[in-house]
Design a protein around this motif. Sequence first.
Motif, PDB file in Angstrom:
ATOM      1  N   SER B 128       0.823  -1.342   0.117  1.00  0.00           N
ATOM      2  CA  SER B 128      -0.041  -0.025   0.064  1.00  0.00           C
ATOM      3  C   SER B 128       0.770   1.149  -0.041  1.00  0.00           C
ATOM      4  CB  SER B 128      -1.001  -0.029   1.206  1.00  0.00           C
ATOM      5  OG  SER B 128      -0.700  -0.817   2.002  1.00  0.00           O
ATOM      6  N   PHE B 132      -0.414   0.203  -4.226  1.00  0.00           N
ATOM      7  CA  PHE B 132      -1.409  -0.456  -4.579  1.00  0.00           C
ATOM      8  C   PHE B 132      -2.454  -0.421  -3.692  1.00  0.00           C
ATOM      9  CE2 PHE B 132       2.550  -2.362  -5.838  1.00  0.00           C
ATOM     10  CZ  PHE B 132       2.367  -3.457  -7.020  1.00  0.00           C
ATOM     11  N   SER B 133      -3.758  -0.603  -4.266  1.00  0.00           N
ATOM     12  CA  SER B 133      -5.259  -0.733  -3.845  1.00  0.00           C
ATOM     13  C   SER B 133      -5.176  -1.758  -3.084  1.00  0.00           C
ATOM     14  CB  SER B 133      -6.064  -0.598  -4.850  1.00  0.00           C
ATOM     15  OG  SER B 133      -6.443  -1.502  -5.359  1.00  0.00           O
ATOM     16  N   TYR B 134      -6.375  -2.217  -2.152  1.00  0.00           N
ATOM     17  CA  TYR B 134      -6.258  -3.292  -1.564  1.00  0.00           C
ATOM     18  C   TYR B 134      -6.448  -4.539  -2.272  1.00  0.00           C
ATOM     19  CZ  TYR B 134      -8.205  -6.850   1.845  1.00  0.00           C
ATOM     20  OH  TYR B 134      -8.411  -8.179   2.486  1.00  0.00           O
ATOM     21  N   VAL B 135      -7.283  -4.313  -3.461  1.00  0.00           N
ATOM     22  CA  VAL B 135      -7.555  -5.720  -4.402  1.00  0.00           C
ATOM     23  C   VAL B 135      -6.171  -5.908  -5.038  1.00  0.00           C
ATOM     24  CG1 VAL B 135      -8.891  -6.445  -6.326  1.00  0.00           C
ATOM     25  CG2 VAL B 135      -9.907  -5.075  -4.451  1.00  0.00           C
ATOM     26  N   GLN B 136      -5.563  -4.871  -5.377  1.00  0.00           N
ATOM     27  CA  GLN B 136      -4.518  -4.867  -6.218  1.00  0.00           C
ATOM     28  C   GLN B 136      -3.385  -5.860  -5.346  1.00  0.00           C
ATOM     29  OE1 GLN B 136      -3.591  -0.789  -7.398  1.00  0.00           O
ATOM     30  NE2 GLN B 136      -3.851  -1.109  -9.541  1.00  0.00           N
ATOM     31  N   ALA B 137      -2.988  -5.193  -4.173  1.00  0.00           N
ATOM     32  CA  ALA B 137      -1.978  -5.697  -3.247  1.00  0.00           C
ATOM     33  C   ALA B 137      -2.279  -7.398  -3.298  1.00  0.00           C
ATOM     34  CB  ALA B 137      -2.020  -4.945  -1.778  1.00  0.00           C
ATOM     35  N   VAL B 139      -4.103  -9.362  -5.272  1.00  0.00           N
ATOM     36  CA  VAL B 139      -3.728  -9.989  -6.092  1.00  0.00           C
ATOM     37  C   VAL B 139      -2.485 -10.129  -6.671  1.00  0.00           C
ATOM     38  CG1 VAL B 139      -4.165 -10.333  -8.834  1.00  0.00           C
ATOM     39  CG2 VAL B 139      -6.052  -9.667  -7.100  1.00  0.00           C
ATOM     40  N   HIS B 140      -1.590  -9.103  -6.458  1.00  0.00           N
ATOM     41  CA  HIS B 140      -0.205  -9.122  -7.100  1.00  0.00           C
ATOM     42  C   HIS B 140       0.952  -9.527  -6.090  1.00  0.00           C
ATOM     43  CE1 HIS B 140      -1.361  -7.536 -10.987  1.00  0.00           C
ATOM     44  NE2 HIS B 140      -2.263  -6.675 -10.545  1.00  0.00           N
TER      45      HIS B 140
END
Lengths: 226, 223
Positions: B128, B132-137, B139-140
């Motif tokens: 973060s 990174f957004s919560y979802v991005q963090a 997934v990635h």
Amino acid sequence: MLENWANAFAAVFTSRILIFLGKGLLNTLYIASVSIVLSLAFGTILGLMRNSKGHVVRWAATLYIEIVRNIPLVLFIISFRFMTKLPALESGIAAMTVFTSAIIAEVVRGGLNSVGKGQWEAATSQGFSRVKTMWYVIIPQALRRIRSPLVSQFVTTIKDTSFCAVVGTAELSYRSKVAMAQPTIVTAEDIIVLYLLVAMAYYVINRIFAGIARKQRGNAMKGVVR
Amino acid sequence: MSGPFSLYNWKTWFSDWTVFAHGFLRTIYISALGLLFTLVIGIIVGVLLCGKRRVILAICRGYLSFFQNTPLVIQVFIYYNVLPKIGLRLDVITIGVMGLALYTGAYAADIVHSAIKAVPTGQMEAASSQGFSYVQAMVHVILPQAVKIGLPPMTNQAVNLIKNSSVLAIIAGGDLMYFADSWSGDNLIYGPTFVMTGVLYLILCLPISMLARWLEKRSVRNA
């Protein structure tokens, strides 16, 4: 609408059906409890055998565990039912014991292996024999760690008894099917109430054991020396 | 030679091998689809369990609790007997896949949940801080690391799923166990039928079990 549900409760909660299902539940608990006790005994022996130094003993235990663990319980249930002369409940117990022993053996082995090598070395250096090390040092520590997975296995075993319904054993799941075919059980609501009642019976018993298992998992974490 | 394992019995079994091949393929088909949906359910519910929204948490925990503490047989009975009564007619394969996925999904969610929890919190914070957004963090950064932790127990669940697919025998699902039960009863040939059925399940389950063990050993070594 509401009337349908009231009628459904009246249809299911009759003494006839409740006694019929209650006897099924007793049979379920009978099969499960005897199977668990026997499996604990055989499973522990198998687990120790698999960890032993003797090649033949270890090989035999490994073969048994790996074969049984990778075959569905249902196959053991139908095999014992159709190929032995055992009465229904006892043939279920035999099948479940054959199967569950292999699972418990793996739990026991995992517990024994989780005790660090240093413990063995320390005990041996203090002059403990192999058997004494096992009994006084390794087993007490292993026991604390496997108590939780063993209690979880109770839940699995109680659920597994329902597979005996395949061969028409008079345990709770099969009896729920028979109860459903009664002329008094007609509407969708009747069937829903019947199955919710049966599901709740399993749920309440299993939740108690699952709760104990969770508590013991917490306890086991507290005293771990790494 | 007579008895349950007589030559005649073996010959009869092998003359009807296509029946079992059929059941074997259906067991594979149902297990594969069941596993696919198990993973979908497991990941979605597992991630939701890591969140903080109370209502969602309560729903997810209720799902886990009910589906882990009641027998698969009863769950399948409910789909098979109750759904048609309320106007939802599903074929046995759909019921089988649904039953297996909902049941195993409850265990898969537990695995995904604890795997995510096992990833150090610093990873989420670092992600973060890099925007990174919560979802991005998730997934990635988090899920790829969680996969390594969750893979061995998930593989064990795959074996359980294949074994549990035999529940279809109860609702005439046409799987391997159904034919083992019905064919042996029709022909009164039990010995070869049960031995060969066991062998066929072993062919499916043993390699996956061995893979699970290998993954476990590897993850212990890397820890």
